[in-house]
Design a protein around this motif. Structure first.
Motif, PDB file in Angstrom:
ATOM      1  N   GLN A 104       0.837  -1.199   0.000  1.00 24.01           N
ATOM      2  CA  GLN A 104       0.000   0.000   0.000  1.00 24.01           C
ATOM      3  C   GLN A 104       0.871   1.248   0.000  1.00 24.01           C
ATOM      4  OE1 GLN A 104      -2.851   0.155   3.197  1.00 24.01           O
ATOM      5  NE2 GLN A 104      -3.620   2.180   2.636  1.00 24.01           N
ATOM      6  N   TRP A 191      -1.550  -1.883  -5.312  1.00 28.12           N
ATOM      7  CA  TRP A 191      -2.333  -2.285  -4.146  1.00 28.12           C
ATOM      8  C   TRP A 191      -3.744  -1.708  -4.182  1.00 28.12           C
ATOM      9  CZ3 TRP A 191      -5.068   0.418  -0.569  1.00 28.12           C
ATOM     10  CH2 TRP A 191      -5.543  -0.314   0.531  1.00 28.12           C
ATOM     11  N   HIS A 192      -4.692  -2.512  -3.736  1.00 28.87           N
ATOM     12  CA  HIS A 192      -6.050  -2.070  -3.430  1.00 28.87           C
ATOM     13  C   HIS A 192      -6.657  -3.109  -2.506  1.00 28.87           C
ATOM     14  CE1 HIS A 192      -7.563  -5.196  -6.148  1.00 28.87           C
ATOM     15  NE2 HIS A 192      -6.729  -4.732  -7.066  1.00 28.87           N
ATOM     16  N   PRO A 193      -7.714  -2.789  -1.797  1.00 24.27           N
ATOM     17  CA  PRO A 193      -8.371  -3.803  -0.965  1.00 24.27           C
ATOM     18  C   PRO A 193      -8.751  -5.002  -1.827  1.00 24.27           C
ATOM     19  CG  PRO A 193      -9.212  -1.630  -0.461  1.00 24.27           C
ATOM     20  CD  PRO A 193      -8.352  -1.465  -1.677  1.00 24.27           C
ATOM     21  N   ARG A 194      -8.410  -6.200  -1.370  1.00 20.19           N
ATOM     22  CA  ARG A 194      -8.578  -7.395  -2.183  1.00 20.19           C
ATOM     23  C   ARG A 194      -9.991  -7.945  -2.108  1.00 20.19           C
ATOM     24  NH1 ARG A 194      -4.064 -10.328  -3.643  1.00 20.19           N
ATOM     25  NH2 ARG A 194      -5.564 -11.533  -4.864  1.00 20.19           N
ATOM     26  N   THR A 195     -10.440  -8.471  -3.245  1.00 18.66           N
ATOM     27  CA  THR A 195     -11.684  -9.243  -3.312  1.00 18.66           C
ATOM     28  C   THR A 195     -11.307 -10.635  -3.782  1.00 18.66           C
ATOM     29  OG1 THR A 195     -12.982  -7.284  -3.879  1.00 18.66           O
ATOM     30  CG2 THR A 195     -13.973  -9.431  -4.330  1.00 18.66           C
TER      31      THR A 195
END
Length: 235
Positions: A104, A191-195
């Motif tokens: 991040q 980076w990003h919030p993972r799904t």
């Protein structure tokens, strides 16, 4: 070389982190690979349908080589040049060795810089598949428009994330020929919030559908019949 290429990018706005990443990635292409045609495919379903988005991008593409790539990765531009050259001898190309997930901190720092290659500083990352015994086939593939059409594009019955790349791989390898992997290069995933795929409420249906492709893997006649039936049903 790159004037032959339509870059197909599956996209659904989130009005947040992913949109900011995509803006930076679009600048990356504008700065580093201005010759390519960027084709942004969106889906119209509530649950993101990556297959539908890729197919929609293909519908607006005007060039003979397709580079199917996610909206949150960057790479050495030489990767795409080398992949296009390999299409003279190979049905399709997976032009990377590893997917390196940036931290991040490094991602947010990159977003404050001009989008360019090489990256302006040493980034922090983790090899996504370091502890697994297989290499990925998703995120980035290069192939001809003709071969994309031969397999009917992506199967839009794969709702949400999960298994659509594997089904496409089996269809391509069976009907067009095996892919060539370029092991020299890596992808850098922002980076990003993972799904996670297994968090997809449709994952089990996707898995069952993929088994139908796996059963026909290597059998061109059966794979051809399966895809023909799918296309006749409008999927």
């Amino acid at each position: 070389m790159l004037e032959k290429v339509s870059v197909l990018m599956p996209y659904k706005p989130d009005y947040g982190v992913r949109d900011n990443l995509f803006k930076w990635v679009q600048s990356f292409y504008k700065n580093m690979m201005p010759e390519v045609e960027i084709c942004i495919g969106e889906c119209n379903s509530e649950l993101f349908n990556r297959s539908q988005a890729i197919n929609n991008a293909a519908k607006i593409a005007t060039r003979d080589v397709f580079a199917i790539i996610d909206t949150d990765v960057v790479y050495d531009p030489q990767v795409l040049i080398n992949a296009v050259q390999l299409l003279d001898e190979h049905a399709w190309v997976i032009p990377y060795n590893k997917i390196l997930d940036l931290s991040q901190f490094s991602t947010e720092a990159l977003l404050g810089t001009d989008a360019q290659w090489p990256l302006p500083f040493n980034v922090e990352f983790k090899d996504r598949f370091e502890l697994k015994d297989h290499k990925p086939v998703g995120a980035f593939a290069v192939l001809s428009r003709a071969n994309f059409n031969l397999v009917g594009g992506f199967d839009e019955r794969f709702a949400g994330w999960g298994r659509e790349d594997n089904a496409f791989r089996d269809a391509m390898n069976t009907l067009c020929g095996p892919y060539r992997r370029i092991n020299k290069y890596d992808l850098y995933h922002l980076w990003h919030p993972r799904t996670e795929a297994k968090g997809n409420p449709n994952f089990e249906n996707n898995h069952k559908l993929y088994k139908e492709y796996a059963k026909r893997r290597g059998n061109a006649d059966e794979m051809r019949k399966w895809i023909k039936a799918r296309r006749q049903s409008g999927s």
